[in-house]
Write a protein that holds these residues in place. Structure first.
Motif, short mmCIF file in Angstrom:
data_model
loop_
_atom_site.label_atom_id
_atom_site.label_comp_id
_atom_site.label_asym_id
_atom_site.label_seq_id
_atom_site.Cartn_x
_atom_site.Cartn_y
_atom_site.Cartn_z
N ASN A 24 0.83 -1.20 0.00
CA ASN A 24 0.00 0.00 0.00
C ASN A 24 0.87 1.26 0.00
O ASN A 24 0.59 2.22 -0.73
CB ASN A 24 -0.92 -0.01 1.22
N THR A 25 1.93 1.25 0.79
CA THR A 25 2.86 2.38 0.84
C THR A 25 3.51 2.60 -0.51
O THR A 25 3.54 3.73 -1.04
CB THR A 25 3.94 2.12 1.90
N TYR A 26 4.04 1.54 -1.08
CA TYR A 26 4.76 1.62 -2.35
C TYR A 26 3.84 2.08 -3.48
O TYR A 26 4.21 2.92 -4.31
CB TYR A 26 5.34 0.24 -2.67
N ASP A 27 2.63 1.52 -3.50
CA ASP A 27 1.67 1.87 -4.56
C ASP A 27 1.20 3.31 -4.43
O ASP A 27 1.05 4.02 -5.44
CB ASP A 27 0.46 0.93 -4.52
N LEU A 28 0.96 3.75 -3.21
CA LEU A 28 0.50 5.12 -3.00
C LEU A 28 1.56 6.13 -3.42
O LEU A 28 1.26 7.16 -4.04
CB LEU A 28 0.11 5.31 -1.53
N ASP A 29 2.81 5.82 -3.12
CA ASP A 29 3.92 6.69 -3.51
C ASP A 29 3.98 6.82 -5.04
O ASP A 29 4.11 7.92 -5.59
CB ASP A 29 5.23 6.14 -2.97
N GLU A 30 3.87 5.70 -5.73
CA GLU A 30 3.94 5.73 -7.19
C GLU A 30 2.71 6.40 -7.80
O GLU A 30 2.81 7.10 -8.83
CB GLU A 30 4.11 4.31 -7.74
N ALA A 31 1.56 6.24 -7.16
CA ALA A 31 0.32 6.74 -7.73
C ALA A 31 0.30 8.26 -7.83
O ALA A 31 -0.25 8.82 -8.79
CB ALA A 31 -0.87 6.26 -6.91
#
Length: 737
Positions: free
Chosen positions: A39-46
């Motif tokens: 969730n952290t990684y995806d939110l950063d990229e999003a």
């Protein structure tokens, strides 16, 4: 059919704009940790998917920060650096990237001209290379989560603490990167389809911003060490503060309220600003808050090729009916929208402080203790559910509830009648950033907090709409330089018991910065007891860099009757000869005023002297350039040292950590072990710095015996010699593979 671009591939990824809550570290499973990581990684990229063109990753939205490509890669590198230091991995993913993207920017002043750490012409990697790197790091972290030994609870001394350090570090940058993206030209962006701005107006109109009285009380600050979520080092320790009676506005100051300050010439009236704030105004030339948009082509703060850009140049944003209210629009993260007058204004500390003075001499910002006591939280405990970020029934504008601020009365008031003490925007406070009594830095990130205990960083409280994880915690303690922009606003406070003082906490620190010297640290709150509001910096490295201590240290060691460093240098020379060591490059870690470095210069092709103390490095550079250094009212000279010296092959750096760019030394002479905040991390980093055939020499007090040192470096080094010359001196070499 041509292949897809890196940006197209990024945009095809899952656009996650919702945030999970932090895992309970006393009971979490591998599945919980993996889900929080992804969730952290995806939110950063999003948040980066809104950029329309890859070239915009290489733009510099703020002249004091690096281009966006740096931050896109930086968060991934920290996982590798910290997992390696914690021993959860044994090899790097890409040392070049983990060096290039390791260190960001905390600029020394608002007029710093270096917006690229490596120079404005630096060639950054392509977006596709960075995405491939991020993918490899994602796989690595998941592998660690799935396979590394896991015992519960996960505490500060647990190897898995490094995983959560990476997670919460990335969540900090999700927010700070959003601030940078918000400063880009809006034409460079396309709002993601599932991004959700808040309503401009609340169902109930915002009434007058009344003051609410808070009775005298006492508050204990600090996070319990057994609390089952991750915390940064500055959150631990305890401090109990008596808080005299005061009153504060029920709402954050809105855009509508701040408009009166703007219309009244607030940005052009010197008397409303602190000295530092007025210098900032003269440099930046603001006419209104950064995220307001008008047609006057106000000066932007962008860097590089965007330095001439102004977001105040959209003709459609202009006055349509001659009223002041219609002059302005508002820059949200990805769009320019109608001005949300009931949303909190976004400003920095200087602007907030000027507004307080404009309102009247009795008005100020809250202190950390006052902000905490206004919250009315449950009594301090170590229960996971006592922290609002961990509760599903706690409703406020944080954790990406919306992709923007909300009206200041959108969420219900707390039990004391205050709104938005958690979320919406961060709140500026009067307090300087400092550790609590008993503060200790963490070995995995020794310089996360402590360099900011310098009197130049003010506390911010409460989190914003873009805050997630630890940023939303009741224990969160963050700070920025006073000119720094964040999703940040303020509320007004007024003391009701002037005779009992104000519980403002300021940092008594005369930190010396190379090229800048020592900045003044004036009291900016009326009526405080200056003898009571200042506390020494809890960064003991600043204490070692104290002017008087450095003065005495340098003079004593350069006295005419002392040939400084000769016993140690003689030992080094003998060891080099007996071991047949290479003499290409050497580093002195803890070089002080540079005497040992100059003596090693006569033995090595090149020498690096590194030191955390700015005054000591300044003295070393004076000695190098002039042969003498002015220390207070005294002058010291290199000529008092009789042993061979060389100065032209010596370089000095002021560093608060061993960065990855330090490597390949034939000799590392480690001299400041006794002066470090947290020696463990520094010692565990040494195996990457010394050449495989190089030598490590540690000179320290008698508490650093060989058995003690083996606990820290015995995994990589073996002892080859031990001596006692003033201090315990031990010589080590890397073990054979």
């Amino acid at each position: 059919m041509p292949g897809k671009t890196a940006l197209e591939l990024l945009k095809e990824k899952k656009h996650v704009f919702t945030s999970l809550r932090p895992p309970n570290l006393s009971s979490c499973t591998r599945k919980d940790v993996r889900e929080y990581f992804e969730n952290t990684y995806d939110l950063d990229e999003a948040i980066f998917t809104a950029l329309k063109d890859e070239k915009y990753f290489y733009m510099c939205p703020d002249r004091l920060r690096l281009p966006l490509i740096f931050y896109f890669a930086h968060t991934a590198t920290l996982y590798v650096n910290k997992l390696l230091l914690a021993g959860l991995i044994k090899e790097r993913v890409n040392r070049g990237f983990e060096t290039m993207f390791e260190t960001g920017v905390d600029e020394m002043s608002w007029d710093d001209t270096e917006n690229y750490r490596m120079g404005g012409s630096y060639q950054w990697p392509s977006l596709s290379e960075v995405m491939e790197y991020r993918s490899r790091v994602r796989e690595l972290v998941i592998e660690v989560i799935e396979n590394a030994p896991l015992t519960l609870p996960i505490t500060m001394d647990h190897p898995w603490w490094s995983i959560f350090m990476g997670l919460e570090h990335e969540r900090i940058h999700i927010e700070t990167s959003s601030v940078l993206i918000r400063q880009l030209p809006v034409d460079y962006l396309e709002c993601p389809t599932n991004w959700k701005y808040a309503p401009i107006n609340s169902p109930t109109p915002v009434g007058p911003n009344a003051f609410i009285k808070v009775n005298e009380g006492e508050i204990t600050l600090g996070k319990p060490t057994d609390f089952p979520t991750y915390g940064w080092d500055n959150e631990y320790g305890t401090k109990t503060i008596k808080v005299p009676a005061f009153e504060a506005t029920q709402y954050l100051i809105t855009n509508k309220e701040f408009l009166d300050f703007v219309a009244d010439g607030g940005y052009s009236t010197k008397k409303y600003w602190t000295d530092e704030g007025w210098q900032w105004v003269q440099f930046r030339q603001p006419r209104h808050p950064l995220f307001w948009v008008c047609t006057d082509e106000c000066k932007s703060n962008c860097g590089s090729i965007l330095s001439d850009y102004s977001h105040c140049n959209n003709e459609s944003n202009g006055v349509t009916n001659g009223s002041t209210h219609s002059k302005y629009k508002y820059r949200a993260l990805y769009d320019v929208i109608d001005m949300p007058w009931d949303w909190p204004v976004d400003v920095n500390y200087h602007e907030a402080k000027a507004y307080c003075r404009w309102k009247g001499a009795e008005f100020r910002l809250p202190t950390e203790a006052e902000h905490q006591i206004m919250r009315g939280d449950d009594p301090l405990s170590s229960k996971y559910s006592c922290d609002p970020i961990n509760r599903k029934d706690f409703h406020c504008n944080f954790n990406f509830a919306y992709g923007s601020s909300t009206p200041v009365n959108f969420y219900p008031a707390n039990s004391k009648g205050f709104y938005d003490l958690y979320g919406n925007v961060w709140e500026c406070t009067e307090d300087h950033f400092n550790g609590f009594p008993g503060y200790e830095s963490h070995y995995l990130y020794d310089d996360f907090s402590s360099p900011c205990f310098d009197g130049r960083h003010n506390m911010i409280q409460g989190g914003s709409w873009a805050s997630t994880g630890d940023l939303c915690s009741r224990f969160a303690r963050y700070a920025f330089r006073r000119h720094f922009y964040q999703h940040m606003g303020f509320r007004l406070v007024r003391s009701l018991s002037p005779s009992f003082g104000t519980p403002v906490k300021l940092c008594d620190c005369s930190a010396f910065v190379l090229g800048l010297g020592v900045h003044s640290n004036p009291v900016t709150v009326e009526g405080v007891d200056e003898t009571a509001c200042f506390s020494p910096s809890t960064n003991k490295q600043y204490v070692y860099d104290d002017e008087d201590l450095c003065h005495d240290c340098i003079l004593n060691k350069m006295g005419k009757d002392v040939d400084y460093g000769q016993p140690l240098v003689k030992y080094v020379k003998e060891i080099l000869g007996s071991l047949g060591a290479e003499t290409g490059s050497a580093m002195v870690a803890g070089c002080g005023p540079g005497y040992t470095s100059f003596q090693l210069g006569a033995m090595f092709d090149s020498v690096l002297g590194m030191e955390f103390g700015g005054r000591l490095v300044d003295a070393a550079i004076q000695l190098q350039n002039n042969g003498e250094a002015v220390i207070g009212d005294d002058t010291v000279a290199l000529s008092c040292i009789s042993s061979p010296l060389r100065t032209d092959n010596v370089t000095f750096k002021q560093l608060t950590w061993f960065p990855n760019e330090l490597e390949g030394f034939d000799l590392v002479l480690f001299e400041f072990l006794d002066r470090l905040n947290e020696p463990k991390g520094w010692l565990r980093k040494l195996w990457e710095i010394v050449n495989k055939k190089g030598i490590l020499i540690i000179s320290a007090s008698d508490m650093w015996t060989v058995p003690v040192l083996k606990q820290y470096i015995g995994e990589w080094f073996e002892l080859v010699h031990e001596s006692n010359v003033d201090k315990i001196i031990s010589t080590w070499r890397l073990k054979e593979d």
